[in-house]
Enzyme design. Structure first.
Site, PDB file in Angstrom:
ATOM      1  N   ARG A   1      33.355  48.159  43.992  1.00 42.88           N
ATOM      2  CA  ARG A   1      33.294  46.972  45.108  1.00 42.88           C
ATOM      3  C   ARG A   1      31.936  46.476  45.365  1.00 42.88           C
ATOM      4  O   ARG A   1      30.751  46.782  44.690  1.00 42.88           O
ATOM      5  CB  ARG A   1      33.137  47.764  46.220  1.00 42.88           C
ATOM      6  CG  ARG A   1      34.420  48.414  46.219  1.00 42.88           C
ATOM      7  CD  ARG A   1      34.858  49.324  47.546  1.00 42.88           C
ATOM      8  NE  ARG A   1      35.649  50.139  47.312  1.00 42.88           N
ATOM      9  CZ  ARG A   1      36.303  50.662  47.380  1.00 42.88           C
ATOM     10  NH1 ARG A   1      36.037  51.880  46.664  1.00 42.88           N
ATOM     11  NH2 ARG A   1      38.021  51.174  47.519  1.00 42.88           N
TER      12      ARG A   1
ATOM     13  N   ASP B   1      35.147  60.200  46.677  1.00 43.50           N
ATOM     14  CA  ASP B   1      34.841  58.578  45.812  1.00 43.50           C
ATOM     15  C   ASP B   1      33.869  57.899  45.837  1.00 43.50           C
ATOM     16  O   ASP B   1      33.765  56.623  46.743  1.00 43.50           O
ATOM     17  CB  ASP B   1      36.295  57.688  46.314  1.00 43.50           C
ATOM     18  CG  ASP B   1      36.696  56.413  46.335  1.00 43.50           C
ATOM     19  OD1 ASP B   1      36.277  55.927  45.009  1.00 43.50           O
ATOM     20  OD2 ASP B   1      37.362  55.871  46.413  1.00 43.50           O
TER      21      ASP B   1
ATOM     22  N   HIS C   1      38.916  52.625  33.298  1.00 43.35           N
ATOM     23  CA  HIS C   1      39.534  53.552  34.963  1.00 43.35           C
ATOM     24  C   HIS C   1      40.200  54.569  34.752  1.00 43.35           C
ATOM     25  O   HIS C   1      41.927  54.061  35.140  1.00 43.35           O
ATOM     26  CB  HIS C   1      39.452  52.369  35.801  1.00 43.35           C
ATOM     27  CG  HIS C   1      40.208  53.170  37.461  1.00 43.35           C
ATOM     28  ND1 HIS C   1      40.777  53.932  37.939  1.00 43.35           N
ATOM     29  CD2 HIS C   1      39.027  52.455  37.816  1.00 43.35           C
ATOM     30  CE1 HIS C   1      40.486  54.049  38.865  1.00 43.35           C
ATOM     31  NE2 HIS C   1      39.541  53.271  39.656  1.00 43.35           N
TER      32      HIS C   1
ATOM     33  N   GLU D   1      34.566  57.417  35.912  1.00 45.59           N
ATOM     34  CA  GLU D   1      34.502  55.955  36.043  1.00 45.59           C
ATOM     35  C   GLU D   1      32.516  55.082  35.453  1.00 45.59           C
ATOM     36  O   GLU D   1      32.047  54.716  36.334  1.00 45.59           O
ATOM     37  CB  GLU D   1      34.419  55.091  36.923  1.00 45.59           C
ATOM     38  CG  GLU D   1      36.406  54.706  37.348  1.00 45.59           C
ATOM     39  CD  GLU D   1      35.673  54.269  38.590  1.00 45.59           C
ATOM     40  OE1 GLU D   1      35.806  53.103  38.867  1.00 45.59           O
ATOM     41  OE2 GLU D   1      36.610  55.222  39.570  1.00 45.59           O
TER      42      GLU D   1
ATOM     43  N   HIS E   1      36.730  45.942  41.651  1.00 45.34           N
ATOM     44  CA  HIS E   1      37.153  45.426  40.491  1.00 45.34           C
ATOM     45  C   HIS E   1      37.858  44.159  39.885  1.00 45.34           C
ATOM     46  O   HIS E   1      38.763  44.104  39.262  1.00 45.34           O
ATOM     47  CB  HIS E   1      38.581  46.593  40.308  1.00 45.34           C
ATOM     48  CG  HIS E   1      37.940  47.932  40.378  1.00 45.34           C
ATOM     49  ND1 HIS E   1      36.818  48.424  40.145  1.00 45.34           N
ATOM     50  CD2 HIS E   1      39.051  48.943  40.539  1.00 45.34           C
ATOM     51  CE1 HIS E   1      37.278  49.661  40.112  1.00 45.34           C
ATOM     52  NE2 HIS E   1      37.832  50.139  40.994  1.00 45.34           N
TER      53      HIS E   1
END
Length: 379
Positions: free
Chosen positions: A104, A277, A203, A343, A129
């Site tokens: 982000r 996350d 991803h 990631e 992304h």
């Protein structure tokens, strides 16, 4: 048979076997078409140890990753779709190459050399992304396919100046290379004709028990060599703090069962992310050669995934937003926790947070990121 003849025959047979064992193959084939008629191709890289990876031109995507378990049973360990068109009609960042900027950027805005840039916003007010039409939604061109001790495919894409709001024309290549030891190396390279920002990653969402398994990933054991992580606000943008993991549910330094604390509402960050996350600050920092970023093990099958990277961070996403509305490979309904993303990356929102380092790329100073998915079996 005479002993000398028998010996000669055996030596020859062993030589042939050794030659075959050291040869990985790359096979190029059609992978269907999109609604507008665009043809999609895929290249399948296969090692002699039973590991294979299918790379699709749409999104330069790791569309399948087949890995044997401790009993030799092979399963695809990545979430996704069986057909190319579904990656467009039901997008979910499954195995794609992410760019120009992974993760982000707050408000979809950043400033470079005193000039402000506005990116497309596709995550409420943020850019996620790469924006509305990121690299995951582009059809890449195949420029090289090779067999040998390491089988590989190289794909290329040109992103024009102004694409999704980013400055500079960016020429990008992604090379997937599979050896016979279970290592899939991914090299991201990019060069620009003007100052810009770049952060590329893959991803893939993994279930080492095999995608669509009945129990998902909550019993997987995850290790991340990071003594700090970057907490986020309600928009999942890092606050700027690099918080110690010690004594918290974010401490994966010695290994932790994923499901142990993924629903621990006593931690405000778990509540904010609906689970994990978050970006983890790797203790190794930026390195010339890939170092360990994460180790994921499924105790039931014995399959092990190690993720290595030259970048300073790794985003751990525990599949919190999989809600059962998407039907993936082999008709499997994907639910919360059915896949884990690891990631490797620069930190989220780095262009707006100087303390995180720099994502700057300019003429004469190209971008390079090497990451590795290395699979094995724990006996």
């Amino acid at each position: 048979m005479h002993k000398a003849v028998w010996a000669s025959t055996m030596v020859a047979a062993m030589a042939v076997t050794a030659g075959q064992a050291g040869a990985a193959t790359a096979k190029r084939a059609s992978f269907g078409t999109l609604a507008d008629g665009t043809a999609i191709e895929a290249v399948t890289l296969t090692g002699s140890n039973g590991v294979s990876a299918r790379i699709m031109t749409l999104g330069a995507t790791l569309q399948a990753f087949d890995v044997p378990d401790r009993n030799g049973k092979v399963a695809d360990v990545t979430l996704g779709y069986d057909d190319a068109a579904s990656y467009i009609t039901k997008p979910n960042y499954w195995g794609q190459t992410i760019g120009r900027y992974a993760n982000r950027i707050a408000g979809g805005r950043f400033t470079l050399d005193g000039k402000a840039y506005q990116l497309t916003q596709n995550d409420k007010a943020n850019s996620l992304h790469g924006g509305t039409v990121g690299f995951d939604k582009r059809v890449w061109r195949i420029v090289s396919v090779k067999d040998g001790a390491t089988a590989s495919v190289t794909l290329a894409l040109t992103s024009p100046a102004g694409d999704q709001g980013y400055p500079g024309k960016l020429d990008v290549t992604v090379t997937y290379a599979l050896d016979d030891k279970g290592a899939l190396t991914i090299d991201f390279d990019a060069k620009s004709d003007a100052p810009t920002i770049v952060n590329l990653t893959n991803h893939a969402l993994f279930d080492m028990g095999g995608e669509g398994s009945a129990i998902g990933t909550m019993a997987h054991r995850l290790t991340i060599p990071a003594s700090r992580y970057t907490p986020v606000n309600d928009a999942l943008i890092p606050t700027g703090e690099q918080r110690p993991v010690a004594g918290t549910v974010f401490d994966f330094t010695r290994g932790r069962i994923v499901g142990q604390d993924v629903r621990d509402g006593r931690d405000a960050q778990i509540v904010t992310g609906r689970g994990y996350d978050h970006n983890f600050v790797l203790d190794g920092g930026i390195t010339r050669e890939p170092k360990l970023a994460a180790r994921l093990e499924d105790p039931a099958s014995g399959r092990v995934l190690e993720v290595l990277t030259t970048e300073p961070g790794v985003q751990f996403y525990s599949g919190n937003f999989l809600d059962g509305t998407l039907v993936g490979k082999r008709g499997h309904v994907y639910r919360m926790g059915d896949g884990i993303a690891l990631e490797p990356q620069k930190f989220p929102d780095t262009p707006n947070q100087p303390a995180f380092g720099s994502a700057r790329v300019e003429p004469g100073k190209p971008y390079h990121h090497r990451m590795v998915y290395r699979v094995s079996v724990a006996r």
